[in-house]
Design a protein around this motif. Sequence first.
Motif, PDB file in Angstrom:
ATOM      1  N   ARG A  43      -8.052   4.060   4.501  1.00 23.04           N
ATOM      2  CA  ARG A  43      -7.541   5.407   4.834  1.00 23.04           C
ATOM      3  C   ARG A  43      -6.134   5.302   5.393  1.00 23.04           C
ATOM      4  N   GLY A  44      -5.923   4.330   6.280  1.00 23.59           N
ATOM      5  CA  GLY A  44      -4.605   4.139   6.897  1.00 23.59           C
ATOM      6  C   GLY A  44      -3.535   3.849   5.869  1.00 23.59           C
ATOM      7  N   ALA A  45      -3.933   3.199   4.788  1.00 23.73           N
ATOM      8  CA  ALA A  45      -2.968   2.862   3.736  1.00 23.73           C
ATOM      9  C   ALA A  45      -2.944   3.925   2.632  1.00 23.73           C
ATOM     10  N   ALA A  46      -3.553   5.057   2.892  1.00 26.03           N
ATOM     11  CA  ALA A  46      -3.526   6.205   1.974  1.00 26.03           C
ATOM     12  C   ALA A  46      -4.028   5.858   0.573  1.00 26.03           C
ATOM     13  N   GLY A  58      -0.369  -1.242 -10.100  1.00 26.69           N
ATOM     14  CA  GLY A  58       0.548  -1.971  -9.207  1.00 26.69           C
ATOM     15  C   GLY A  58       0.739  -1.249  -7.874  1.00 26.69           C
ATOM     16  N   GLY A  59       0.938   0.064  -7.953  1.00 24.13           N
ATOM     17  CA  GLY A  59       1.151   0.848  -6.726  1.00 24.13           C
ATOM     18  C   GLY A  59      -0.088   0.864  -5.850  1.00 24.13           C
ATOM     19  N   GLN A  60      -1.270   0.942  -6.512  1.00 29.91           N
ATOM     20  CA  GLN A  60      -2.521   0.896  -5.738  1.00 29.91           C
ATOM     21  C   GLN A  60      -2.715  -0.488  -5.126  1.00 29.91           C
ATOM     22  N   GLN A  61      -2.372  -1.529  -5.880  1.00 33.41           N
ATOM     23  CA  GLN A  61      -2.497  -2.900  -5.344  1.00 33.41           C
ATOM     24  C   GLN A  61      -1.612  -3.071  -4.108  1.00 33.41           C
ATOM     25  N   GLN A  62      -0.417  -2.478  -4.157  1.00 34.37           N
ATOM     26  CA  GLN A  62       0.472  -2.636  -3.004  1.00 34.37           C
ATOM     27  C   GLN A  62      -0.104  -1.911  -1.786  1.00 34.37           C
ATOM     28  N   ARG A  63      -0.671  -0.717  -2.000  1.00 33.32           N
ATOM     29  CA  ARG A  63      -1.290  -0.028  -0.854  1.00 33.32           C
ATOM     30  C   ARG A  63      -2.527  -0.783  -0.376  1.00 33.32           C
ATOM     31  N   ASP A  71       6.635   1.844  -9.695  1.00 32.56           N
ATOM     32  CA  ASP A  71       7.234   3.009 -10.361  1.00 32.56           C
ATOM     33  C   ASP A  71       7.616   4.059  -9.308  1.00 32.56           C
ATOM     34  N   PRO A  72       8.407   5.077  -9.700  1.00 36.55           N
ATOM     35  CA  PRO A  72       8.911   6.036  -8.704  1.00 36.55           C
ATOM     36  C   PRO A  72       7.820   6.771  -7.921  1.00 36.55           C
ATOM     37  N   ILE A  73       6.715   7.097  -8.575  1.00 33.10           N
ATOM     38  CA  ILE A  73       5.671   7.853  -7.858  1.00 33.10           C
ATOM     39  C   ILE A  73       4.990   6.963  -6.819  1.00 33.10           C
ATOM     40  N   SER A  74       4.692   5.723  -7.220  1.00 32.05           N
ATOM     41  CA  SER A  74       4.083   4.796  -6.255  1.00 32.05           C
ATOM     42  C   SER A  74       5.057   4.497  -5.125  1.00 32.05           C
ATOM     43  N   THR A  75       6.354   4.404  -5.461  1.00 30.97           N
ATOM     44  CA  THR A  75       7.374   4.149  -4.446  1.00 30.97           C
ATOM     45  C   THR A  75       7.361   5.265  -3.406  1.00 30.97           C
ATOM     46  N   LEU A  76       7.299   6.491  -3.895  1.00 32.93           N
ATOM     47  CA  LEU A  76       7.269   7.640  -2.988  1.00 32.93           C
ATOM     48  C   LEU A  76       6.048   7.578  -2.076  1.00 32.93           C
ATOM     49  N   LYS A  77       4.908   7.195  -2.667  1.00 36.65           N
ATOM     50  CA  LYS A  77       3.678   7.110  -1.854  1.00 36.65           C
ATOM     51  C   LYS A  77       3.837   6.079  -0.746  1.00 36.65           C
ATOM     52  N   VAL A  78       4.411   4.928  -1.094  1.00 38.84           N
ATOM     53  CA  VAL A  78       4.580   3.881  -0.078  1.00 38.84           C
ATOM     54  C   VAL A  78       5.594   4.336   0.980  1.00 38.84           C
ATOM     55  N   GLU A  79       6.656   5.029   0.540  1.00 38.24           N
ATOM     56  CA  GLU A  79       7.646   5.531   1.507  1.00 38.24           C
ATOM     57  C   GLU A  79       7.004   6.523   2.477  1.00 38.24           C
ATOM     58  N   GLU A  80       6.172   7.423   1.933  1.00 42.19           N
ATOM     59  CA  GLU A  80       5.492   8.396   2.810  1.00 42.19           C
ATOM     60  C   GLU A  80       4.568   7.673   3.771  1.00 42.19           C
ATOM     61  N   LEU A  81       3.908   6.662   3.238  1.00 44.07           N
ATOM     62  CA  LEU A  81       2.991   5.887   4.068  1.00 44.07           C
ATOM     63  C   LEU A  81       3.732   5.204   5.224  1.00 44.07           C
ATOM     64  N   VAL A  82       4.887   4.653   4.934  1.00 46.63           N
ATOM     65  CA  VAL A  82       5.675   3.979   5.981  1.00 46.63           C
ATOM     66  C   VAL A  82       6.000   4.975   7.106  1.00 46.63           C
ATOM     67  N   GLN A  83       6.362   6.191   6.722  1.00 48.04           N
ATOM     68  CA  GLN A  83       6.648   7.225   7.732  1.00 48.04           C
ATOM     69  C   GLN A  83       5.430   7.510   8.596  1.00 48.04           C
ATOM     70  N   GLU A  84       4.271   7.514   7.961  1.00 48.65           N
ATOM     71  CA  GLU A  84       3.015   7.761   8.676  1.00 48.65           C
ATOM     72  C   GLU A  84       2.701   6.591   9.620  1.00 48.65           C
ATOM     73  N   LYS A 118       5.939  -8.489  -4.483  1.00 49.76           N
ATOM     74  CA  LYS A 118       4.966  -8.270  -5.545  1.00 49.76           C
ATOM     75  C   LYS A 118       3.595  -8.139  -4.917  1.00 49.76           C
ATOM     76  N   PRO A 119       2.851  -7.075  -5.281  1.00 49.36           N
ATOM     77  CA  PRO A 119       1.508  -6.947  -4.713  1.00 49.36           C
ATOM     78  C   PRO A 119       0.725  -8.230  -4.978  1.00 49.36           C
ATOM     79  N   ASN A 120       0.072  -8.775  -3.971  1.00 49.68           N
ATOM     80  CA  ASN A 120      -0.625 -10.051  -4.152  1.00 49.68           C
ATOM     81  C   ASN A 120      -2.062 -10.006  -3.650  1.00 49.68           C
ATOM     82  N   PRO A 121      -2.876  -9.086  -4.232  1.00 45.45           N
ATOM     83  CA  PRO A 121      -4.283  -9.071  -3.801  1.00 45.45           C
ATOM     84  C   PRO A 121      -4.978 -10.382  -4.172  1.00 45.45           C
ATOM     85  N   PHE A 122      -6.048 -10.691  -3.440  1.00 45.51           N
ATOM     86  CA  PHE A 122      -6.865 -11.852  -3.812  1.00 45.51           C
ATOM     87  C   PHE A 122      -7.709 -11.477  -5.032  1.00 45.51           C
ATOM     88  N   PRO A 123      -8.114 -12.470  -5.830  1.00 44.28           N
ATOM     89  CA  PRO A 123      -8.978 -12.163  -6.990  1.00 44.28           C
ATOM     90  C   PRO A 123     -10.411 -11.879  -6.552  1.00 44.28           C
TER      91      PRO A 123
END
Length: 269
Positions: free
Chosen positions: A147-150, A168-173, A197-210, A111-116
């Motif tokens: 930038r590194g985390a897209a 949520g997807g932005q918090q995870q990045r 969600d699927p779009i954020s998942t794809l972004k994180v997957e692409e990021l992992v490849q990078e 679960k994305p866990n940014p600080f408050p």
Amino acid sequence: MDITINKQMVQKNEKEKDFTPVFKINNLNLWYGQDHALKDIKFDIPEKQVTAIIGPSGCGKSTFIKTLNRMVEMVPIVRMSGEIVYREKNIFDPKYGVEELRTQVGMVFQKPNPFPKSIYENVAYGPRIHGIKNKKVLDEVVEKSLRGAAIWDEVKDRLHENAYGLSGGQQQRLCIARCLAIEPDVILMDEPTSALDPISTLKVEELVQELKKDYSIVIVTHNMQQAARISDRTAFFLNGEVVEYTDTSTLFSNPSDKRTEDYITGRFG
Ligand SMILES: Nc1ncnc2c1ncn2[C@@H]1O[C@H](COP(=O)(O)OP(=O)(O)OP(=O)(O)O)[C@@H](O)[C@H]1O
Ligand SMILES: [Mg+2]
């Protein structure tokens, strides 16, 4: 026939050896009280590749990944035996501090866990702890990490807003950016897309490849298609044991153990 098999085996063995290990795990055992959660784990994790850990719920994936940065020891009933060597150093050696290890081995959670805090402060937090005070240097680290985390383009105009305002997807990045800001060598990810969600998942997957160009990545995933898409090597865990560990294409196309085959074809788990 024999010759073909021998040739294939030689090729496979050559392939297996064809990497520089970042972690070498030797006869690792772990117990939660009486519960034997990891059994004689023995394998090497390659540098600058993606290693996927798959297996059914409760098989020890999270436990295993948390041994690599010694987070599992936060559970008081844990006992361990065996050895984990990170870049030629035994991580259990009392001379090798856990803080030092964790600056090399960063982690991203399910679960994305940014600080408050603001987006900027989330990323600047680690570098500040490491003594960086100069605003210009911090600005640079924050930009480089985002930038590194897209995610830079999405947040560059709102750096001082609260991180909880992100999706949520932005918090995870953002959490990945926070991890990059301490310039780790290895990134551990425990089901980083399962809450996305699927779009954020794809972004994180692409990021992992990078990211694998610069980092060694170990990723736990429940999603076998994800493991097949993004990893170079895969370890299949079952009841605390590693049943099979090989390059991802072999594991999914030509598993050598019946239990792996049953799992990847959906017969259990
Ligand atoms: N803090 C703990 N205290 C006691 N037992 C634990 C603890 N954490 C995990 N376990 C046990 O260790 C075993 C492995 O758990 P672990 O969380 O590593 O599995 P997992 O493969 O990550 O599962 P999931 O896919 O559901 O996340 C399970 O039997 C679990 O009940
Ligand atoms: Mg888990």
